[in-house]
Scaffold this motif. Structure first.
Motif, PDB file in Angstrom:
ATOM      1  N   LEU A   1      71.494  22.488  60.746  1.00  0.00           N
ATOM      2  CA  LEU A   1      72.475  22.297  59.679  1.00  0.00           C
ATOM      3  C   LEU A   1      73.551  21.269  60.019  1.00  0.00           C
ATOM      4  CD1 LEU A   1      72.850  25.932  58.321  1.00  0.00           C
ATOM      5  CD2 LEU A   1      71.586  24.017  57.333  1.00  0.00           C
ATOM      6  N   PRO A   2      74.138  21.294  61.227  1.00  0.00           N
ATOM      7  CA  PRO A   2      75.135  20.259  61.525  1.00  0.00           C
ATOM      8  C   PRO A   2      74.548  18.848  61.512  1.00  0.00           C
ATOM      9  CG  PRO A   2      75.353  22.073  63.053  1.00  0.00           C
ATOM     10  CD  PRO A   2      74.102  22.316  62.269  1.00  0.00           C
ATOM     11  N   LEU A   3      73.249  18.728  61.835  1.00  0.00           N
ATOM     12  CA  LEU A   3      72.635  17.400  61.804  1.00  0.00           C
ATOM     13  C   LEU A   3      72.545  16.864  60.381  1.00  0.00           C
ATOM     14  CD1 LEU A   3      69.761  17.901  64.389  1.00  0.00           C
ATOM     15  CD2 LEU A   3      71.934  16.711  64.723  1.00  0.00           C
ATOM     16  N   LEU A   4      72.352  17.756  59.422  1.00  0.00           N
ATOM     17  CA  LEU A   4      72.303  17.323  58.025  1.00  0.00           C
ATOM     18  C   LEU A   4      73.650  16.806  57.548  1.00  0.00           C
ATOM     19  CD1 LEU A   4      70.136  20.210  56.540  1.00  0.00           C
ATOM     20  CD2 LEU A   4      69.413  17.890  57.149  1.00  0.00           C
ATOM     21  N   ALA A   5      74.717  17.358  58.094  1.00  0.00           N
ATOM     22  CA  ALA A   5      76.055  16.916  57.708  1.00  0.00           C
ATOM     23  C   ALA A   5      76.516  15.719  58.539  1.00  0.00           C
ATOM     24  CB  ALA A   5      77.049  18.060  57.875  1.00  0.00           C
ATOM     25  N   GLY A   6      75.697  15.321  59.502  1.00  0.00           N
ATOM     26  CA  GLY A   6      76.072  14.263  60.434  1.00  0.00           C
ATOM     27  C   GLY A   6      76.328  12.915  59.803  1.00  0.00           C
ATOM     28  N   VAL A   7      75.821  12.679  58.615  1.00  0.00           N
ATOM     29  CA  VAL A   7      76.036  11.385  57.979  1.00  0.00           C
ATOM     30  C   VAL A   7      77.437  11.261  57.403  1.00  0.00           C
ATOM     31  CG1 VAL A   7      73.605  10.994  57.465  1.00  0.00           C
ATOM     32  CG2 VAL A   7      75.012  12.206  55.820  1.00  0.00           C
ATOM     33  N   SER A   8      78.101  12.398  57.168  1.00  0.00           N
ATOM     34  CA  SER A   8      79.419  12.323  56.539  1.00  0.00           C
ATOM     35  C   SER A   8      80.561  12.776  57.444  1.00  0.00           C
ATOM     36  CB  SER A   8      79.425  13.167  55.258  1.00  0.00           C
ATOM     37  OG  SER A   8      79.157  14.502  55.572  1.00  0.00           O
ATOM     38  N   VAL A   9      80.260  13.256  58.630  1.00  0.00           N
ATOM     39  CA  VAL A   9      81.312  13.687  59.559  1.00  0.00           C
ATOM     40  C   VAL A   9      81.129  12.961  60.887  1.00  0.00           C
ATOM     41  CG1 VAL A   9      81.575  15.971  58.526  1.00  0.00           C
ATOM     42  CG2 VAL A   9      79.969  15.657  60.362  1.00  0.00           C
ATOM     43  N   PRO A  10      82.186  12.845  61.677  1.00  0.00           N
ATOM     44  CA  PRO A  10      82.084  12.179  62.975  1.00  0.00           C
ATOM     45  C   PRO A  10      81.095  12.914  63.895  1.00  0.00           C
ATOM     46  CG  PRO A  10      84.376  12.433  62.345  1.00  0.00           C
ATOM     47  CD  PRO A  10      83.569  13.204  61.354  1.00  0.00           C
ATOM     48  N   PRO A  11      80.367  12.169  64.715  1.00  0.00           N
ATOM     49  CA  PRO A  11      79.358  12.761  65.595  1.00  0.00           C
ATOM     50  C   PRO A  11      79.908  13.843  66.543  1.00  0.00           C
ATOM     51  CG  PRO A  11      79.130  10.384  65.568  1.00  0.00           C
ATOM     52  CD  PRO A  11      80.366  10.708  64.801  1.00  0.00           C
ATOM     53  N   ILE A  12      81.152  13.744  66.946  1.00  0.00           N
ATOM     54  CA  ILE A  12      81.708  14.743  67.865  1.00  0.00           C
ATOM     55  C   ILE A  12      81.728  16.125  67.221  1.00  0.00           C
ATOM     56  CG2 ILE A  12      84.102  14.330  67.234  1.00  0.00           C
ATOM     57  CD1 ILE A  12      82.803  15.153  70.750  1.00  0.00           C
TER      58      ILE A  12
ATOM     59  N   VAL B   1      79.553  17.164  64.979  1.00  0.00           N
ATOM     60  CA  VAL B   1      78.163  17.616  64.942  1.00  0.00           C
ATOM     61  C   VAL B   1      77.781  18.206  66.294  1.00  0.00           C
ATOM     62  CG1 VAL B   1      75.763  16.889  64.676  1.00  0.00           C
ATOM     63  CG2 VAL B   1      77.519  15.972  63.149  1.00  0.00           C
ATOM     64  N   VAL B   2      78.115  17.509  67.363  1.00  0.00           N
ATOM     65  CA  VAL B   2      77.800  17.994  68.711  1.00  0.00           C
ATOM     66  C   VAL B   2      78.540  19.300  68.989  1.00  0.00           C
ATOM     67  CG1 VAL B   2      78.016  17.474  71.175  1.00  0.00           C
ATOM     68  CG2 VAL B   2      77.264  15.704  69.584  1.00  0.00           C
ATOM     69  N   ALA B   3      79.793  19.371  68.612  1.00  0.00           N
ATOM     70  CA  ALA B   3      80.569  20.597  68.829  1.00  0.00           C
ATOM     71  C   ALA B   3      80.003  21.755  68.017  1.00  0.00           C
ATOM     72  CB  ALA B   3      82.031  20.361  68.464  1.00  0.00           C
ATOM     73  N   SER B   4      79.557  21.496  66.800  1.00  0.00           N
ATOM     74  CA  SER B   4      78.973  22.554  65.971  1.00  0.00           C
ATOM     75  C   SER B   4      77.673  23.073  66.567  1.00  0.00           C
ATOM     76  CB  SER B   4      78.704  22.033  64.555  1.00  0.00           C
ATOM     77  OG  SER B   4      79.896  21.666  63.934  1.00  0.00           O
ATOM     78  N   ILE B   5      76.825  22.174  67.054  1.00  0.00           N
ATOM     79  CA  ILE B   5      75.567  22.594  67.671  1.00  0.00           C
ATOM     80  C   ILE B   5      75.845  23.406  68.928  1.00  0.00           C
ATOM     81  CG2 ILE B   5      73.501  21.747  68.859  1.00  0.00           C
ATOM     82  CD1 ILE B   5      73.440  19.470  66.801  1.00  0.00           C
ATOM     83  N   ALA B   6      76.827  22.989  69.727  1.00  0.00           N
ATOM     84  CA  ALA B   6      77.176  23.745  70.931  1.00  0.00           C
ATOM     85  C   ALA B   6      77.724  25.126  70.576  1.00  0.00           C
ATOM     86  CB  ALA B   6      78.204  22.967  71.753  1.00  0.00           C
ATOM     87  N   LEU B   7      78.528  25.204  69.537  1.00  0.00           N
ATOM     88  CA  LEU B   7      79.082  26.487  69.100  1.00  0.00           C
ATOM     89  C   LEU B   7      77.990  27.428  68.599  1.00  0.00           C
ATOM     90  CD1 LEU B   7      81.607  28.202  68.554  1.00  0.00           C
ATOM     91  CD2 LEU B   7      81.678  27.180  66.277  1.00  0.00           C
ATOM     92  N   ILE B   8      77.063  26.902  67.794  1.00  0.00           N
ATOM     93  CA  ILE B   8      75.957  27.725  67.295  1.00  0.00           C
ATOM     94  C   ILE B   8      75.082  28.197  68.458  1.00  0.00           C
ATOM     95  CG2 ILE B   8      73.844  27.686  65.909  1.00  0.00           C
ATOM     96  CD1 ILE B   8      75.347  25.819  63.972  1.00  0.00           C
ATOM     97  N   GLY B   9      74.797  27.307  69.404  1.00  0.00           N
ATOM     98  CA  GLY B   9      74.008  27.687  70.582  1.00  0.00           C
ATOM     99  C   GLY B   9      74.690  28.769  71.398  1.00  0.00           C
ATOM    100  N   ALA B  10      76.003  28.648  71.595  1.00  0.00           N
ATOM    101  CA  ALA B  10      76.746  29.665  72.339  1.00  0.00           C
ATOM    102  C   ALA B  10      76.739  31.004  71.595  1.00  0.00           C
ATOM    103  CB  ALA B  10      78.176  29.202  72.574  1.00  0.00           C
ATOM    104  N   LEU B  11      76.830  30.965  70.282  1.00  0.00           N
ATOM    105  CA  LEU B  11      76.787  32.179  69.477  1.00  0.00           C
ATOM    106  C   LEU B  11      75.428  32.864  69.607  1.00  0.00           C
ATOM    107  CD1 LEU B  11      78.330  33.915  67.374  1.00  0.00           C
ATOM    108  CD2 LEU B  11      77.219  32.531  65.624  1.00  0.00           C
ATOM    109  N   PHE B  12      74.331  32.090  69.542  1.00  0.00           N
ATOM    110  CA  PHE B  12      72.991  32.658  69.695  1.00  0.00           C
ATOM    111  C   PHE B  12      72.811  33.281  71.077  1.00  0.00           C
ATOM    112  CE2 PHE B  12      70.927  29.691  66.376  1.00  0.00           C
ATOM    113  CZ  PHE B  12      71.267  30.574  65.380  1.00  0.00           C
ATOM    114  N   TYR B  13      73.396  32.656  72.099  1.00  0.00           N
ATOM    115  CA  TYR B  13      73.272  33.185  73.452  1.00  0.00           C
ATOM    116  C   TYR B  13      74.114  34.448  73.633  1.00  0.00           C
ATOM    117  CZ  TYR B  13      73.496  33.566  78.493  1.00  0.00           C
ATOM    118  OH  TYR B  13      73.441  34.042  79.769  1.00  0.00           O
ATOM    119  N   ALA B  14      75.288  34.484  73.034  1.00  0.00           N
ATOM    120  CA  ALA B  14      76.226  35.583  73.272  1.00  0.00           C
ATOM    121  C   ALA B  14      75.894  36.852  72.484  1.00  0.00           C
ATOM    122  CB  ALA B  14      77.647  35.130  72.939  1.00  0.00           C
TER     123      ALA B  14
END
Length: 166
Positions: free
Chosen positions: A87-98, A100-113
């Protein structure tokens, strides 16, 4: 005195099949590939079971009661939320890449926790037997495999005025 825990890891809907480590109590007893079934002998009594993915994400914990010579079926199934990382990759065209990367890291941390977000285990309820030990099938079982999913569920069949056994 032993019984058997039978773990059926269902095939994922999308993507490649993975391998789960099966944990009974606090001990890893083996592995099961998605789309296959594995059997694990355990002592008679109450056991907790969970599965762990290659990325160390955990499922929820299910408690099962194993009797002498009994097979207890446990199903491991993906929740389908792994696609949420895209999902963050789909929004990547309209928001700064940082972001997108932070959102993917947050989602990954949530899945792990949080155990159980990526995949879940559930123990069979009632007299459901593992596929290898199930007796001859009835005509109703044969019909239920080809009918619509809501017709095979008694609650939904009643709601939509369909007889689940026809």
């Amino acid at each position: 005195m032993t019984g058997t825990i039978v773990v059926r890891a269902e095939q994922p809907g999308l993507g490649r099949a993975g391998t789960f480590s099966v944990v009974v109590g606090e001990e890893t007893v083996g592995r099961v590939d998605q789309g296959t079934t594995a059997r694990f002998p355990v002592a008679v009594g109450t056991h907790t079971i969970r599965v762990v993915g290659k990325d160390r994400s955990r499922s929820n914990t299910a408690t099962v009661e194993v009797a002498e010579g009994q097979d207890v079926l446990v199903t491991a199934q993906g929740t389908g939320l792994k696609a949420a990382v895209l999902l963050p990759l789909l929004a990547g065209v309209s928001v700064p890449p940082i972001y997108v990367v932070a959102s993917i890291a947050l989602i990954g941390a949530l899945f792990y926790a949080v155990p159980g977000l990526l995949f879940r285990v559930r123990a069979a309820v009632g007299d459901a037997a593992p596929p290898a030990t199930r007796g001859p099938h009835t005509p109703e079982e044969e019909h239920s495999g080809t009918s619509l999913w809501w017709e095979t569920d008694p609650a939904l069949a009643k709601r939509f005025r369909k007889d689940a056994t026809s």
